[in-house]
Design a protein around this motif. Sequence first.
Motif, mmCIF file in Angstrom:
data_model
loop_
_atom_site.group_PDB
_atom_site.id
_atom_site.type_symbol
_atom_site.label_atom_id
_atom_site.label_comp_id
_atom_site.label_asym_id
_atom_site.label_seq_id
_atom_site.Cartn_x
_atom_site.Cartn_y
_atom_site.Cartn_z
ATOM 1 N N LEU A 1 0.828 -1.199 0.000
ATOM 2 C CA LEU A 1 0.000 0.000 0.000
ATOM 3 C C LEU A 1 0.866 1.254 0.000
ATOM 4 O O LEU A 1 0.633 2.189 -0.771
ATOM 5 N N CYS A 2 1.877 1.282 0.845
ATOM 6 C CA CYS A 2 2.784 2.436 0.916
ATOM 7 C C CYS A 2 3.503 2.634 -0.414
ATOM 8 O O CYS A 2 3.615 3.755 -0.905
ATOM 9 N N ALA A 3 4.001 1.566 -1.006
ATOM 10 C CA ALA A 3 4.736 1.661 -2.263
ATOM 11 C C ALA A 3 3.857 2.152 -3.410
ATOM 12 O O ALA A 3 4.335 2.850 -4.304
ATOM 13 N N PRO B 1 4.266 6.899 -5.262
ATOM 14 C CA PRO B 1 4.985 6.284 -6.378
ATOM 15 C C PRO B 1 6.458 6.675 -6.492
ATOM 16 O O PRO B 1 7.247 5.909 -7.012
ATOM 17 N N LEU B 2 6.837 7.832 -6.021
ATOM 18 C CA LEU B 2 8.226 8.255 -6.127
ATOM 19 C C LEU B 2 8.868 8.308 -4.742
ATOM 20 O O LEU B 2 8.280 8.825 -3.792
ATOM 21 N N PHE B 3 10.067 7.788 -4.640
ATOM 22 C CA PHE B 3 10.762 7.715 -3.358
ATOM 23 C C PHE B 3 10.947 9.095 -2.744
ATOM 24 O O PHE B 3 10.796 9.263 -1.538
ATOM 25 N N ILE B 4 11.248 10.097 -3.557
ATOM 26 C CA ILE B 4 11.465 11.447 -3.030
ATOM 27 C C ILE B 4 10.194 11.978 -2.381
ATOM 28 O O ILE B 4 10.246 12.701 -1.385
ATOM 29 N N ASP B 5 9.031 11.587 -2.910
ATOM 30 C CA ASP B 5 7.770 12.000 -2.290
ATOM 31 C C ASP B 5 7.611 11.367 -0.913
ATOM 32 O O ASP B 5 7.115 12.005 0.013
ATOM 33 N N LEU B 6 8.033 10.113 -0.770
ATOM 34 C CA LEU B 6 7.980 9.444 0.527
ATOM 35 C C LEU B 6 8.916 10.117 1.527
ATOM 36 O O LEU B 6 8.549 10.343 2.679
ATOM 37 N N VAL B 7 10.110 10.475 1.076
ATOM 38 C CA VAL B 7 11.066 11.179 1.943
ATOM 39 C C VAL B 7 10.485 12.512 2.378
ATOM 40 O O VAL B 7 10.560 12.881 3.561
ATOM 41 N N ASN B 8 9.886 13.238 1.450
ATOM 42 C CA ASN B 8 9.263 14.533 1.789
ATOM 43 C C ASN B 8 8.100 14.340 2.757
ATOM 44 O O ASN B 8 7.922 15.137 3.685
#
Length: 104
Positions: free
Chosen positions: A84-86, A90-97
Motif C-alpha cells: 500500500l505504501c509503495a 509512487p516516487l521515493f522522493i515524495d515518501l522522503v518529503n
Amino acid sequence: GIVSHARCGDKSPGDLQLVVAKGPWKVVVGVLMTIHLTISYTLYQQVLCRAICIKVLPGALGKGSQARVQWFALTTLLLAACYLCANLVPLFIDLVNLIGAVFC
C-alpha cells in the motif's frame, strides 16, 4: 549510484533504470531489480516481523498451528502495508518529503 554519477554527472536521474537504453538490456535490468528487491524485502521482513513478535505477539514464535497462523497473519499484514505504501507514494522522493513533513 557511482556508475550513474560517472556516466551522467550531476544530471543523474532519480530512477537508475532511466540510464539504461530501451531494448533487451532494460528487460534484464528490470528482472534483476525485481529479484534483488524480492530477496531484500524477504530478509528485512523476517527480521522486522521477529522483532515485532518478540515485543507484541510472542505466541507467533512458538510451535504449533496457532503460532503459524499468527506469524502468517503478521507477515501478510506487513506485506499489505508495504504494498500500500509503495503504491500510494509512487516516487521515493515524495515518501522522503512526506516523512520529513510528518516527523520534522
